[in-house]
Design an enzyme around this catalytic site. Structure first.
Site, short mmCIF file in Angstrom:
data_model
loop_
_atom_site.label_atom_id
_atom_site.label_comp_id
_atom_site.label_asym_id
_atom_site.label_seq_id
_atom_site.Cartn_x
_atom_site.Cartn_y
_atom_site.Cartn_z
N SER A 130 0.86 -1.19 0.00
CA SER A 130 0.00 0.00 0.00
C SER A 130 0.89 1.23 0.00
O SER A 130 2.04 1.16 0.47
CB SER A 130 -0.87 -0.01 1.27
N TYR A 143 -2.56 0.05 10.54
CA TYR A 143 -2.54 -0.47 9.16
C TYR A 143 -1.19 -0.14 8.51
O TYR A 143 -0.53 -1.02 7.92
CB TYR A 143 -3.69 0.13 8.36
N LYS A 147 1.83 -2.58 7.06
CA LYS A 147 2.32 -2.57 5.68
C LYS A 147 3.82 -2.25 5.63
O LYS A 147 4.53 -2.74 4.74
CB LYS A 147 1.50 -1.59 4.84
N THR A 176 -12.54 -0.50 -4.22
CA THR A 176 -12.95 -1.83 -3.75
C THR A 176 -13.81 -1.66 -2.50
O THR A 176 -13.94 -0.56 -1.97
CB THR A 176 -11.73 -2.69 -3.35
#
Ligand code: NAP
Length: 227
Positions: A130, A143, A147, A176
């Site tokens: 990401s 998060y 990553k 998404t």
């Protein structure tokens, strides 16, 4: 005719993983990872030489049993992931654990179990990272940290397993269900045309996988372009 190469795509039930599976289908036999068995069966029904691989990647014994069935693997695409967001103040340990469990620990364990199969094929591991794995911003701590960890994992794997190709792909915001949930959490309007299409991320994955065998694309950053 020789068998086409075999690819396992995790997170293939929707989003980027499903787009990667569709993009690889003309050149590869496929195993489709995910927990949503209906979605996997539907996609498998559309694509040739494709089978569902329904496994919860946080269930260690299920992952070990499913991986033991694979003795040679040309391509492993890790697209399964979660994005539990929040400020440091609002992120208790459970948020950190869940991001790391799916985005790092499950990736490391599945890769470890499949190393003999990947070595047998001189295979290729692709990790959907990401933009948050390159530069972390406020509200994305757990998060982004997961990553960053995934990027370190890729770099270590590439250094240790010199016969394999290891590619980290760093997409920006992509249209998404994950992005819909992120935008809902931010309280903004969802405008898909501002985001990458999953097919565009899949095309970047294909550029690495289909590169000539002497070429090793190690990192690919894909940002949305204003339309
Ligand atoms: P998505 O639409 O939410 O899909 C996530 C996928 O992960 C689903 O197929 C889901 O399958 C699978 N998954 C989640 N937990 C799992 C578990 N415990 N076991 C097995 N499979 C699991 O997300 P996406 O946007 O396609 O994201 C794919 C990857 O791209 C992720 O690694 C994400 O961090 C990364 N990424 C996304 C964006 C974006 O803007 N969307 C940007 C940069 C990077 P089931 O529900 O069927 O289990």
């Amino acid at each position: 005719m020789a068998d086409r190469p075999l690819a396992l795509v995790t997170g293939a039930s929707r989003g980027i993983g499903a787009a990667v599976a569709r993009a690889l289908a003309p050149t590869h036999r496929l195993l489709l990872g995910g927990r949503d068995e209906l979605a996997l069966a539907e996609l498998a029904g559309e694509l040739p030489e494709t089978s569902p691989w329904p496994v919860d990647l946080t269930d260690a014994s299920a992952v070990a049993a499913a991986a033991a069935e694979i003795d040679s693997l040309d391509v492993l695409v890790h697209s399964a992931g979660v994005a539990k967001l929040g400020t440091v103040e609002d992120s208790p340990a459970e948020v950190w654990r869940h991001n790391f469990e799916v985005n790092v620990v499950a990736v490391a364990e599945l890769t470890r179990l499949l190393l003999p199969a990947l070595r047998a094929a001189r295979g290729h591991v692709v990790l959907i990272n990401s933009g948050q794995g390159l530069a972390a911003r406020e509200g994305w701590g757990a998060y982004a940290a997961s990553k960053f960890g995934l990027r370190a994992f890729a770099d270590v794997l590439r250094a240790e397993e010199t016969a394999l190709r290891v590619t980290s792909v760093f997409p920006g915001r992509t249209d998404t269900q994950m992005q819909q949930a992120v935008v809902a959490g931010e309280g903004g309007d969802y405008t898909p045309e501002k985001y990458l299409r999953p097919e565009s991320v899949a095309a970047a994955v294909c550029s690495a996988v289909l590169a000539s065998p002497d070429a090793h694309l190690t990192e690919i950053t894909v940002r949305p372009r204003p339309r």
